[in-house]
Design an enzyme around this catalytic site. Structure first.
Site, PDB file in Angstrom:
ATOM      1  N   LYS A  88     -75.160 -42.802  16.079  1.00 19.39           N
ATOM      2  CA  LYS A  88     -75.828 -42.393  17.315  1.00 19.39           C
ATOM      3  C   LYS A  88     -75.344 -43.242  18.493  1.00 19.39           C
ATOM      4  O   LYS A  88     -75.032 -42.725  19.570  1.00 19.39           O
ATOM      5  CB  LYS A  88     -77.352 -42.525  17.152  1.00 19.39           C
ATOM      6  CG  LYS A  88     -77.936 -41.434  16.272  1.00 19.39           C
ATOM      7  CD  LYS A  88     -79.420 -41.632  16.039  1.00 19.39           C
ATOM      8  CE  LYS A  88     -80.008 -40.447  15.282  1.00 19.39           C
ATOM      9  NZ  LYS A  88     -81.412 -40.659  14.926  1.00 19.39           N
ATOM     10  N   SER A 146     -86.716 -38.053  14.805  1.00 25.86           N
ATOM     11  CA  SER A 146     -86.125 -39.257  15.388  1.00 25.86           C
ATOM     12  C   SER A 146     -86.067 -39.170  16.914  1.00 25.86           C
ATOM     13  O   SER A 146     -85.711 -40.126  17.570  1.00 25.86           O
ATOM     14  CB  SER A 146     -84.731 -39.501  14.819  1.00 25.86           C
ATOM     15  OG  SER A 146     -83.831 -38.557  15.330  1.00 25.86           O
TER      16      SER A 146
END
Length: 802
Positions: free
Chosen positions: A703, A660
């Protein structure tokens, strides 16, 4: 490239308050099934199908996450199926009189087993008190006396000839208690043989012979006595049998009328009558003893042997279905051998020899109790003891429970006949159990033909939202706690969406949602509120995160106190903020991480420092290779341009897995190659493919919130924000703090679909698209990358010429 407004960051739920009055919500069986049809259509269809299968061995395996409501829904479905099955029978364990210490099962209509046991116990008690009275009674005594008189008369008749002979020979016979005395009579005086010395020899000889003759005659008569005695005893037994039968027969007939539902029960009652008569002494002596012995103490042993004798008439009600209207459904979370297969309660009365009374104290296991219906077991408890799994399989395969397995420590020394078994076993577990068993146990697939999967996520539609809310309202309705407003349920459904990591899906684990409600109730009470509202739920969720947030604080503090270096303003070459998610236990939180790159002339290509030191997992390494692929495809279509670049995730010490951060890694590398500085007030997450397209990643909410927390703690500048993959936009369910900051223009959320989107935003320069010849416009970022690569290779070529 899009900039998202606060409205795009969260999807609210609104439940129509008209449909929703928690106090009026009643969930019936059919509602539970409807809920299942709607929320778990796959599970509903496969279970429905499985319950209609008429083939052999279609046991059911239910899988899904605990807390989804698997058991409640399964039970509701089973209940419907159970109503169509034949009514279950009571099972009674009784002696099998044909063989000592053996037992047999009798089957009764539900409820009759208990009545039969009561009737049998009453019968034995009645016989214990009545039989002694019958045998002490006048009628019996007369007949008994008659037999004695007959005996005396017959004995007398047999002795008669000997007495007559004696008289003719002048010898007198006197009968003492246990023998005969012979005397010689001479002139009305009695003499013994030894006293005849005074008479002459002739007299002596005469009487010696006479005595011998009389003795012979007596002995001859006495040889018949044992036969007479035997005849007398036989007649006595016959009399007792007749009297006993006369008394017992009508009682047994009554039992037959009341309970003779099957041929087998009638046969048992006939055998019972014979056995009662043959064991008469148990009923008679017991009282006779007390009548005659003047209350002497009876020893323990005598009592035991007496009870042993009687245990043959006991009735053990193994399975009692009183009041049950349909086939049984039994759920046991914590199975064990004794619970499943039964056990005996060893009482003091049962000695080691007396295995029958052990059998009579046998408690049926769940397999016997659920026979004819369904048994639901948790898979973990079935697998924790290999014995359980082997024995259950054997019972299911052979359709019977066998109780004699001498090798097993769980088998009692008493006899129980094989128990024919006809039940559907429902195992509840998770998919890992199912696939593991399928793999390692060949018999598993033969037995469990019905696989029912409960999904834990669901499409988020208005209908689903209100159904889930109603279901929750019903389940917490039993708590008798504070009233819960509709707004609280709306907030809870939003939380469910957040847990599904998708604004368009719902996480349907009701156990977790109920936990939040329970905590909200506690939170409201602690704060003196009289109801649970949207705000209570929001506060509760914050509180939850605080309770479990020690690790997150620890990581964020390191950034705030600059132990972990992360810049949140300004610009830097070859340096960028990536976003990662850390999971500790069940808590996940976002953690910004600095990604740096250095590029120089050389021909090593992209070096992943993490991989060099073996801290990277295969997916991360794959991301790095894709990155090289992108560079070659984008900038080296015509010729090979060598370079060396190293990339690292700074200050990460637990190893790196996942791709990611591949977009951030590529951007840092491009920045280093082109020597263009990148903004530090933005953080980026997303993975790339070889064409530079951005692919979605997981944990997007955590996040963003993680980066926001760090920015807020260090002071918001108003330009900070995050860049996420466009495909993740529909997953956003961000907390109120972030939404408020976005609303006020203090924080920004951007989406990108290609790496160029991010490149433009982070450099504030034109990115540049290649023309037909493959050249990029002058002054664009991409042109600078190509120029830089060419320059490195010129230097490289010079080295080769010298």
């Amino acid at each position: 490239m899009h900039k998202l407004s606060a409205d795009n960051l969260y999807q609210y739920t609104s439940i129509n308050a008209q449909d929703f009055d928690p106090s009026k919500i009643k969930v019936e069986e059919r509602d539970v099934i409807e809920f299942m049809q709607r929320f778990h259509p796959r599970a509903y269809q496969s279970l429905n199908f499985g319950l209609h299968l008429k083939r052999n061995q279609n046991h059911i395996f239910i899988m899904g996450e605990p807390g989804v409501g698997r058991i409640g829904m399964t039970k509701a479905m089973l209940k419907q199926a159970a109503k169509l099955k034949p009514e279950p029978k009571d099972v009674v364990l009784v002696s099998d009189f044909s063989e000592s210490n053996k037992t047999q099962y009798l089957y009764f209509k539900a409820g009759h087993g208990h009545e039969f046991k009561t009737a049998m116990e009453a019968l034995i008690t009645q016989l214990k008190s009545q039989l002694p009275i019958v045998f002490d009674g006048h009628a019996y005594q007369l007949r008994s006396q008659q037999l004695e008189n007959d005996l005396a008369n017959k004995q007398q008749a047999i002795l008669e000839p000997a007495f007559e002979l004696a008289e003719s020979l002048d010898i007198e016979i006197t009968q003492t208690e246990n023998n005969f005395v012979l005397s010689i009579i001479i002139e009305d005086k009695r003499y013994k043989l030894s006293e005849l010395k005074q008479f002459d020899e002739k007299v002596q000889t005469h009487f010696e012979e006479a005595l011998e003759k009389v003795e012979d005659a007596l002995n001859k008569a006495l040889t018949h006595f044992p036969f007479l005695q035997h005849e007398y005893l036989d007649a006595g037994k016959k009399l007792n049998t007749e009297v006993a039968n006369d008394h017992i027969h009508p009682l047994i007939e009554t039992l037959k009328l009341e309970f003779g539902e099957t041929e087998q029960i009638k046969q048992y009652l006939d055998a019972l009558q014979d056995s009662l008569v043959s064991k008469l002494h148990l009923f008679w002596d017991q009282s006779a003893d007390q009548v005659t012995s003047g209350g002497a103490q009876i020893s323990m042993d005598e009592l035991l042997s007496e009870q042993q004798g009687l245990s043959i008439f006991e009735v053990n009600l193994l399975v009692d279905h009183r009041g049950l209207k349909h086939a049984p459904i039994i759920y046991e979370q914590n199975a064990s051998m004794p619970k499943l297969f039964g056990y005996a309660i060893n009482s003091a009365a049962a000695s080691a020899v007396d295995t029958l009374s052990l059998a009579m104290s046998h408690q049926a296991g769940l397999l016997q109790q659920a026979d004819g219906g369904f048994l639901i077991l948790g898979i973990q408890s079935v697998l924790k003891d290999p014995d359980i799994w082997t024995h259950i399989k054997a019972a299911l395969m052979s359709k019977k429970i066998t109780f004699e397995i001498p090798s097993s420590r769980n088998v009692a020394p008493y006899h129980l006949p094989d128990f024919p078994l006809n039940l559907t076993l429902v195992l509840v577990g998770q998919s890992v159990h199912f696939y593991a068993l399928q793999e390692i146990d060949p018999e598993f697939s033969r037995l469990f033909k019905v696989q029912v999967e409960f999904e834990v996520e669901l499409e988020r539609t208005t209908e689903h939202e209100s159904t889930l809310a109603r279901q929750l309202a019903y389940e917490v309705g039993f708590w008798e706690d504070l009233p819960i407003e509709v707004s609280a349920y709306e907030c809870l459904i939003e939380y469910a969406s957040r847990m599904a990591e998708d604004a368009h899906r719902l996480y349907t684990n009701k156990a977790i949602l109920r936990d939040v409600l329970a905590e909200a109730n506690a939170f409201a009470r602690a704060n003196g509120e009289d109801q649970v509202t949207r705000q209570t739920i929001e506060e509760t969720i914050k509180q939850r995160e605080f309770h479990t947030g020690l690790m997150e604080d620890y990581y964020h503090r390191a950034i705030i106190e600059q132990q972990v270096l992360i810049s949140l303003e300004g610009r830097h070459i070859g340096q960028l903020n990536g976003l990662t998610v850390l999971t500790v236990g069940k808590q996940s939180f976002g953690q910004p991480v600095r990604i740096t790159a250095q590029a120089s002339a050389g021909d090593e290509g992209v070096v992943d420092i993490e991989r060099e030191v073996e801290m990277a997992g295969p997916i991360h390494s794959k991301g790095m290779l894709i990155l090289s692929g992108y560079l070659r495809g984008r900038y080296m279509k015509q010729r090979s341009l060598g370079f060396s670049g190293s990339i690292v995730m700074e200050q990460s010490y637990n190893g790196v897995e996942g791709d990611s951060a591949s977009s951030a890694e590529l951007l840092a590398l491009l920045s280093s190659l082109a020597q263009v500085p990148m903004r530090q007030d933005l953080a980026i997450t997303g993975s790339i493919n070889q064409f530079g397209e951005i692919q979605p990643i997981g944990g997007v909410n955590e996040k963003i919130e993680g980066f926001f927390k760090v920015c807020k703690a260090r002071g918001l500048t108003g330009t900070q924000g995050v860049i996420i993959p466009e495909a993740n936009a529909k997953h956003l369910m961000l907390n109120t703090m972030v939404r408020d900051a976005v609303e006020q223009g203090q924080f920004h959320v951007y989406t990108m679909s290609h790496i160029d989107d991010a490149l433009g935003l982070l450099t504030d320069m034109a990115v540049g698209t290649a023309n037909e010849a493959g050249d990029f416009p002058e002054g664009s970022v991409n042109a600078k990358v190509v120029a830089s690569l060419e320059k490195m290779n010129e230097k490289h070529d010079d080295d080769h010429h010298h």
